[in-house]
Design a protein around this motif. Structure first.
Motif, mmCIF file in Angstrom:
data_model
loop_
_atom_site.group_PDB
_atom_site.id
_atom_site.type_symbol
_atom_site.label_atom_id
_atom_site.label_comp_id
_atom_site.label_asym_id
_atom_site.label_seq_id
_atom_site.Cartn_x
_atom_site.Cartn_y
_atom_site.Cartn_z
ATOM 1 N N ARG A 171 17.863 -10.515 3.876
ATOM 2 C CA ARG A 171 17.896 -9.366 2.973
ATOM 3 C C ARG A 171 17.754 -8.061 3.749
ATOM 4 N NH1 ARG A 171 15.311 -13.206 -0.214
ATOM 5 N NH2 ARG A 171 13.298 -12.800 0.779
ATOM 6 N N GLY A 172 16.871 -8.098 4.769
ATOM 7 C CA GLY A 172 16.671 -6.906 5.582
ATOM 8 C C GLY A 172 17.944 -6.498 6.312
ATOM 9 N N GLU A 173 18.658 -7.480 6.873
ATOM 10 C CA GLU A 173 19.917 -7.174 7.547
ATOM 11 C C GLU A 173 20.921 -6.560 6.584
ATOM 12 O OE1 GLU A 173 21.378 -9.831 11.139
ATOM 13 O OE2 GLU A 173 20.677 -11.115 9.504
ATOM 14 N N ASP A 231 21.654 -7.251 -4.775
ATOM 15 C CA ASP A 231 20.930 -6.463 -3.780
ATOM 16 C C ASP A 231 21.861 -5.971 -2.674
ATOM 17 O OD1 ASP A 231 19.346 -6.109 -1.207
ATOM 18 O OD2 ASP A 231 17.715 -6.386 -2.628
ATOM 19 N N SER A 232 21.895 -4.659 -2.465
ATOM 20 C CA SER A 232 22.648 -4.013 -1.382
ATOM 21 C C SER A 232 24.145 -4.284 -1.440
ATOM 22 C CB SER A 232 22.098 -4.449 -0.012
ATOM 23 O OG SER A 232 20.741 -4.090 0.107
ATOM 24 N N ARG A 233 24.671 -4.407 -2.654
ATOM 25 C CA ARG A 233 26.123 -4.511 -2.820
ATOM 26 C C ARG A 233 26.646 -3.170 -3.327
ATOM 27 N NH1 ARG A 233 23.659 -9.538 -2.011
ATOM 28 N NH2 ARG A 233 25.257 -11.038 -1.404
ATOM 29 N N ALA A 234 27.739 -2.720 -2.762
ATOM 30 C CA ALA A 234 28.258 -1.412 -3.129
ATOM 31 C C ALA A 234 29.757 -1.356 -2.891
ATOM 32 C CB ALA A 234 27.555 -0.312 -2.318
ATOM 33 N N VAL A 235 30.382 -0.328 -3.460
ATOM 34 C CA VAL A 235 31.810 -0.117 -3.263
ATOM 35 C C VAL A 235 32.057 1.378 -3.094
ATOM 36 C CG1 VAL A 235 32.188 -0.050 -5.759
ATOM 37 C CG2 VAL A 235 34.130 -0.442 -4.244
ATOM 38 N N TRP A 236 32.893 1.712 -2.140
ATOM 39 C CA TRP A 236 33.257 3.110 -1.906
ATOM 40 C C TRP A 236 34.630 3.345 -2.502
ATOM 41 C CZ3 TRP A 236 37.000 5.735 1.133
ATOM 42 C CH2 TRP A 236 36.720 7.101 1.372
ATOM 43 N N PHE A 237 34.748 4.394 -3.326
ATOM 44 C CA PHE A 237 35.980 4.609 -4.062
ATOM 45 C C PHE A 237 36.539 5.989 -3.767
ATOM 46 C CE2 PHE A 237 38.371 5.757 -7.962
ATOM 47 C CZ PHE A 237 39.272 4.707 -7.968
#
Length: 395
Positions: A171-173, A231-237
């Protein structure tokens, strides 16, 4: 293979021996206390396993990998676990059945991974991989017949140096990778304005239509790619070009994905992918975490099915008669393409079957040329004509 030879003893250096010995790398397996039997006792049951992994793995090969571990703690059972969790079906599509926990896995377990890549991607590992993402070298990617070619997509994944891959990272990574992505994307925004959305933000902001992060599949949950979701999932649009850039990779955070989809553009939008990917490559290198490249494997990512270019170029094509033709499977094999069903009847995704052996432009060109030929065959069949003379020679 992990230990180095102790330094030659000289009289003046005798007093430094203790210090020198502390510099010798520790064998990772010596730090584990795994309650395991012998390789013969631990060998998995592959009787009803229809993955590529199962077709390659033998007791002798398993025994050679058994007592190895990468510095981050990946053992061979971690590598083959996806194929054991999802053994496939006799008459279904064959999956690769294994993943690398980190880039070192491809080196430590090379005698296994090389065989898998050769079998699954029909590629000789003696060839060196090249990279070319210059869309100007692509020919004829803007003249599909719009009555048949409905939309197109190009996606590219990259692994980030010094981090484990999705199935093995902590999770930390994953959180560190998201912070690293934010730093790189903040600098990218100076040239390509965009916005990074976390999964939580997307759930709350209903006005940002078209920006979505899909839920993980059962397969991704099983093999560990979707651990700790979201957790720590994202998308750049990026709105101007309609480009979705998965800054921390929706389901595989330690990878960078470059994704384009344009239903109103004739041809593959490779020109949308090139600028941000090239800029990101330079930014990550500047941040001292470059994308992972190995001369023989190319761009290294978690799945052996994606090494080389990490590129998937696909076109959604409307085909009614060709999918039922007796020579379709032979045609696709010769073109080095795959055809997958979609939710819409008579609409199929046509994409490159391999990712290694050619560069990015080369595989995109295969898809462009192949789709045009498939559409030409479909038109022949609509006119009740034969297509045997159009079947290409084996490439």
């Amino acid at each position: 293979m992990w230990k180095i030879k102790p330094p030659i003893t000289y009289a003046l250096e005798a007093k430094y021996r203790t210090h020198l010995e502390t510099l010798v790398p520790t064998d990772p397996m010596s730090l584990f206390n795994l309650k395991r039997g012998s390789p013969e006792e631990e060998f998995p049951n592959l009787k009803y396993n229809y993955t590529c992994m199962a077709s390659i793995l033998t007791p002798k090969l398993y025994a050679r990998q058994f007592n190895r571990a990468t510095q981050s703690g990946v053992i061979f059972d971690d590598v083959i676990r996806p194929g054991l969790e999802e053994p496939g079906e006799l008459h279904g599509p064959m999956s690769v059945g294994c993943v690398a926990g980190d880039s070192q896995s491809y080196i430590l377990f090379c005698d296994f991974f090389d065989r898998v890549i050769e079998a699954y991607q029909n590629h000789k590992m003696s060839k060196l991989q090249e990279s070319d993402f210059n869309h100007d070298n692509l020919k004829g990617g803007d003249d599909f017949d719009r009555d048949y070619a409905l939309s197109c997509e190009v996606s590219v994944v990259r692994g980030v140096d010094d981090f484990s891959f999705p199935t093995h990272c902590s999770r930390g990574e994953r959180r560190q990778l998201l912070m690293l992505a934010k730093k790189a994307l903040d600098q990218l925004a100076e040239q390509l304005p965009g916005k990074l959305y976390s999964k939580a933000e997307l759930s709350q902001d209903k006005e940002d239509k078209g920006v979505t992060v899909g839920a993980p599949s059962l397969s991704q949950l099983r093999n560990g790619v979707a651990r700790d979701w979201p957790d720590s999932r994202a998308v750049w649009f990026q709105r101007k070009t309609g480009l979705d850039l998965l800054g921390s990779r929706t389901l595989g955070p330690p990878q960078i994905g470059d994704h384009a989809d344009d239903a109103n553009t004739q041809g593959l939008p490779m020109y949308l992918c090139q600028p941000p990917l090239v800029l990101l490559e330079a930014l990550y290198k500047k941040l001292r975490h470059p994308f992972i490249w190995k001369q023989q494997l190319g761009w290294v990512v978690s799945s052996p099915a994606d090494v080389g270019t990490g590129l998937r170029a696909s076109v959604r094509v409307k085909l009614q008669l060709l999918p039922r033709h007796r020579r379709l499977e032979d045609v696709l094999k010769r073109l080095r393409l795959r055809m997958d069903k979609t939710d819409c009847s008579e609409v199929y995704n046509i994409s490159n079957a391999q990712t290694i052996g050619l560069d990015e432009v080369g595989f995109t060109q295969l898809v462009v040329d192949g789709v045009k030929l498939l559409i030409r065959m479909e038109k022949r069949l609509e006119g009740e004509e034969k297509i045997d003379d159009l079947v290409p020679l084996q490439k």
